[in-house]
Design an enzyme around this catalytic site. Structure first.
Site, PDB file in Angstrom:
ATOM      1  N   LYS A  90      22.491   8.453  52.486  1.00 43.50           N
ATOM      2  CA  LYS A  90      22.216   9.346  51.352  1.00 43.50           C
ATOM      3  C   LYS A  90      22.715   8.691  50.080  1.00 43.50           C
ATOM      4  O   LYS A  90      23.663   7.902  50.119  1.00 43.50           O
ATOM      5  CB  LYS A  90      22.927  10.697  51.534  1.00 43.50           C
ATOM      6  CG  LYS A  90      22.292  11.837  50.762  1.00 43.50           C
ATOM      7  CD  LYS A  90      21.107  12.428  51.511  1.00 43.50           C
ATOM      8  CE  LYS A  90      20.458  13.562  50.765  1.00 43.50           C
ATOM      9  NZ  LYS A  90      19.536  14.315  51.628  1.00 43.50           N
ATOM     10  N   GLY A 104      16.487  29.457  45.848  1.00 44.36           N
ATOM     11  CA  GLY A 104      15.969  28.107  45.541  1.00 44.36           C
ATOM     12  C   GLY A 104      14.457  28.136  45.584  1.00 44.36           C
ATOM     13  O   GLY A 104      13.866  28.653  46.545  1.00 44.36           O
ATOM     14  N   GLY A 146      12.099  25.414  48.745  1.00 41.98           N
ATOM     15  CA  GLY A 146      11.962  26.864  48.590  1.00 41.98           C
ATOM     16  C   GLY A 146      10.507  27.306  48.493  1.00 41.98           C
ATOM     17  O   GLY A 146      10.096  28.286  49.125  1.00 41.98           O
TER      18      GLY A 146
HETATM   19  P1  NAD Z   1      14.521  20.792  44.234  1.00 41.76           P
HETATM   20  O1  NAD Z   1      15.216  20.055  43.155  1.00 41.76           O
HETATM   21  O2  NAD Z   1      13.055  20.636  44.372  1.00 41.76           O
HETATM   22  O3  NAD Z   1      14.811  22.365  44.105  1.00 41.76           O
HETATM   23  C1  NAD Z   1      16.096  22.901  44.046  1.00 41.76           C
HETATM   24  C2  NAD Z   1      15.976  24.380  43.718  1.00 41.76           C
HETATM   25  O4  NAD Z   1      17.286  24.964  43.727  1.00 41.76           O
HETATM   26  C3  NAD Z   1      15.392  24.668  42.334  1.00 41.76           C
HETATM   27  O5  NAD Z   1      14.564  25.815  42.411  1.00 41.76           O
HETATM   28  C4  NAD Z   1      16.631  24.964  41.504  1.00 41.76           C
HETATM   29  O6  NAD Z   1      16.335  25.791  40.395  1.00 41.76           O
HETATM   30  C5  NAD Z   1      17.475  25.689  42.519  1.00 41.76           C
HETATM   31  N1  NAD Z   1      18.899  25.677  42.185  1.00 41.76           N
HETATM   32  C6  NAD Z   1      19.636  24.673  41.658  1.00 41.76           C
HETATM   33  N2  NAD Z   1      20.900  25.087  41.439  1.00 41.76           N
HETATM   34  C7  NAD Z   1      20.954  26.357  41.846  1.00 41.76           C
HETATM   35  C8  NAD Z   1      21.975  27.336  41.865  1.00 41.76           C
HETATM   36  N3  NAD Z   1      23.217  27.047  41.439  1.00 41.76           N
HETATM   37  N4  NAD Z   1      21.664  28.557  42.364  1.00 41.76           N
HETATM   38  C9  NAD Z   1      20.426  28.831  42.805  1.00 41.76           C
HETATM   39  N5  NAD Z   1      19.422  27.962  42.793  1.00 41.76           N
HETATM   40  C10 NAD Z   1      19.685  26.747  42.323  1.00 41.76           C
HETATM   41  O7  NAD Z   1      15.275  20.385  45.595  1.00 41.76           O
HETATM   42  P2  NAD Z   1      14.731  20.524  47.077  1.00 41.76           P
HETATM   43  O8  NAD Z   1      14.162  19.217  47.470  1.00 41.76           O
HETATM   44  O9  NAD Z   1      13.930  21.771  47.198  1.00 41.76           O
HETATM   45  O10 NAD Z   1      16.103  20.656  47.888  1.00 41.76           O
HETATM   46  C11 NAD Z   1      16.744  21.918  48.109  1.00 41.76           C
HETATM   47  C12 NAD Z   1      17.726  21.770  49.269  1.00 41.76           C
HETATM   48  O11 NAD Z   1      17.002  21.356  50.437  1.00 41.76           O
HETATM   49  C13 NAD Z   1      18.835  20.739  49.080  1.00 41.76           C
HETATM   50  O12 NAD Z   1      19.983  21.182  49.765  1.00 41.76           O
HETATM   51  C14 NAD Z   1      18.271  19.506  49.771  1.00 41.76           C
HETATM   52  O13 NAD Z   1      19.272  18.589  50.165  1.00 41.76           O
HETATM   53  C15 NAD Z   1      17.600  20.165  50.952  1.00 41.76           C
HETATM   54  N6  NAD Z   1      16.571  19.373  51.608  1.00 41.76           N
HETATM   55  C16 NAD Z   1      15.495  18.879  50.920  1.00 41.76           C
HETATM   56  C17 NAD Z   1      14.513  18.189  51.608  1.00 41.76           C
HETATM   57  C18 NAD Z   1      13.268  17.695  50.916  1.00 41.76           C
HETATM   58  O14 NAD Z   1      12.384  17.180  51.633  1.00 41.76           O
HETATM   59  N7  NAD Z   1      13.105  17.849  49.629  1.00 41.76           N
HETATM   60  C19 NAD Z   1      14.638  17.945  52.978  1.00 41.76           C
HETATM   61  C20 NAD Z   1      15.736  18.473  53.651  1.00 41.76           C
HETATM   62  C21 NAD Z   1      16.686  19.188  52.956  1.00 41.76           C
END
Ligand code: NAD
Length: 408
Positions: free
Chosen positions: A103, A216, A221
């Protein structure tokens, strides 16, 4: 301040005690193989130089190349990156793809830089870690606040620096025109939807209104929201970093997406009430899906969480204390290393296609992903039954056994 790396290690210790796993193996798995901190000097648009800090943690490669995303966020820290790399090792073992765990991250707020500055920071990070990554060594991907455009810049920079002819295979989550896979964008949410369907089919909870709240509304989300809507469940609350919205009768996803696109936030969505992120977590819903950041379910609020099923789409949303509270109150927690593993499952398909010069249609990718997720849930469920333990510990036990087999 809750340290996610300590949370990760405590989760492993708990599973190890349940299944009496080899203590030397467990101690080895608690330390990443290596991690680096890099300085990234960037000339900003106003002509002044600013130095950014970046990290890359390579946790374990017994099962294949290190693999894991790159996060751009002001709160990125070495411990966060180490924890996330640790979870990647276990996640990849749970979902059964031949990758280890890695990571990375850069400490800054991407909302506060211009597109030109964002590109310079992305390229600058790769200039500092290019010798540590490679298609068969360490394969980064998008994470919070990074996307296919950023991966494309990184591929380009990596290709220039290393002259590697297969540079696109060093990154996943690229744009389609640059070697990206069909289906990758929706993969994490889609995969989560498959696991959730399997979980619900086991009738582990008494769902009253088939209601769901999702924290999220980014990549994960939005697509998990679509997946649960397709299951026929009602999404009553959604949120982003600026706050949440609630409608007891159910939110219309298309309207929510359009409103967010237009205004940059979910709040003030017509026909819904504004709520805080804290309120969203405590709603009386059947399923709570944290899909934003880690450490949102803590000793402070866990006792007030009403949902009987917590489905972790974010990485590390539940602290050790909160996990204990949920277990003692009979709640079911489907852990991140299972629930959100569809992202890396499809990253594996993207990498495989790049390594073999193939391009698969979307249906093929999603069909393969579906089989992978169904198998991963079935494997975790078997261990859950065998040891009569939580789904989190079951996932860790399964992964640790696979890591031991691979010679970790
Ligand atoms: P992203 O940047 O696309 O979205 C993040 C979302 O979280 C946004 O809607 C943002 O407004 C919201 N957010 C940020 N801070 C916040 C807070 N304090 N309170 C509430 N909402 C908040 O990121 P993502 O790719 O959707 O990742 C989200 C989670 O999923 C992370 O933990 C990431 O590690 C995990 N994840 C992502 C993937 C992927 O393929 N993108 C895969 C596995 C896990």
């Amino acid at each position: 301040m809750i340290n996610p790396f300590e949370t990760a290690k405590a989760q492993l210790d708990k599973a190890a005690a349940t299944a009496n796993l080899d203590s030397d193996l467990i101690e080895r798995l608690k330390v990443p193989d290596r991690y680096v901190e890099v300085s990234i000097p960037v000339v900003m648009d106003n002509g002044e130089q600013k130095i950014f800090t970046g990290f890359r943690s390579q946790h374990n490669n017994a099962r294949g190349p290190y693999k894991g995303g790159i996060r751009f966020h002001p709160e990125v820290s070495l411990d966060e990156v180490r924890a996330l790399s640790f979870w990647m090792t276990f996640k990849n073992a749970v979902v059964g793809v031949p990758f280890g765990g890695g990571k990375g991250g850069v400490v800054f707020d991407p909302k506060k830089v211009s597109p030109a500055e964002l590109e310079k920071i992305s390229r600058g990070y790769i200039q500092k870690i290019s010798r540590l990554i490679g298609p068969e060594l360490d394969v980064p991907a998008p994470d919070v606040n990074t996307n296919s455009q950023i991966m494309d810049w990184m591929v380009d920079e990596y290709a220039k620096l290393t002259r590697n002819k297969n540079a696109p295979a060093c990154f996943t989550g690229k744009s389609l025109g640059n070697g990206g896979s069909e289906g990758r964008q929706e993969a994490t949410g889609f995969g989560g939807g498959i696991v959730l369907r399997e979980v619900l089919a086991k009738n582990l909870i008494q769902a009253r209104g088939k209601t769901i709240a999702i924290q999220g509304f980014g990549n994960v989300g939005q697509f998990i929201a679509e997946a649960v809507a397709n299951l026929g469940w009602k999404i009553v609350a959604l949120s982003d970093s600026k706050g949440g919205v609630y409608n007891e009768a159910g939110l219309n996803l298309t309207e929510a997406e359009a409103h967010k696109k237009q205004t940059g936030a979910l709040k003030d969505l017509s026909g819904s009430a504004n709520i805080t992120n804290a309120e969203l977590l405590e709603l009386g819903v059947d399923v709570l899906i944290p899909a934003a950041l880690e450490n949102v379910l803590t000793a402070e609020n866990a006792g007030r969480v009403k949902a009987p099923l917590i489905f972790e789409m974010a990485n590390g949303p539940t602290t050790t204390e909160a996990d204990e509270i949920f277990q003692n109150s009979g709640k079911i927690v489907i852990p991140d290393i299972l629930a959100n593993s569809g992202g890396v499952g499809t990253s594996y398909f993207e990498w495989y296609q790049n390594m073999h010069g193939e391009h698969w249609p979307r249906e093929q990718v999603l069909d393969k992903l579906k089989s992978l997720m169904i198998q991963a849930f079935a494997d975790v469920f078997t261990v859950h039954k065998k040891y009569q333990t939580s789904f989190r510990s079951a996932a860790y036990i399964l992964a640790a056994e696979r890591l031991a087999e691979a010679g970790s």
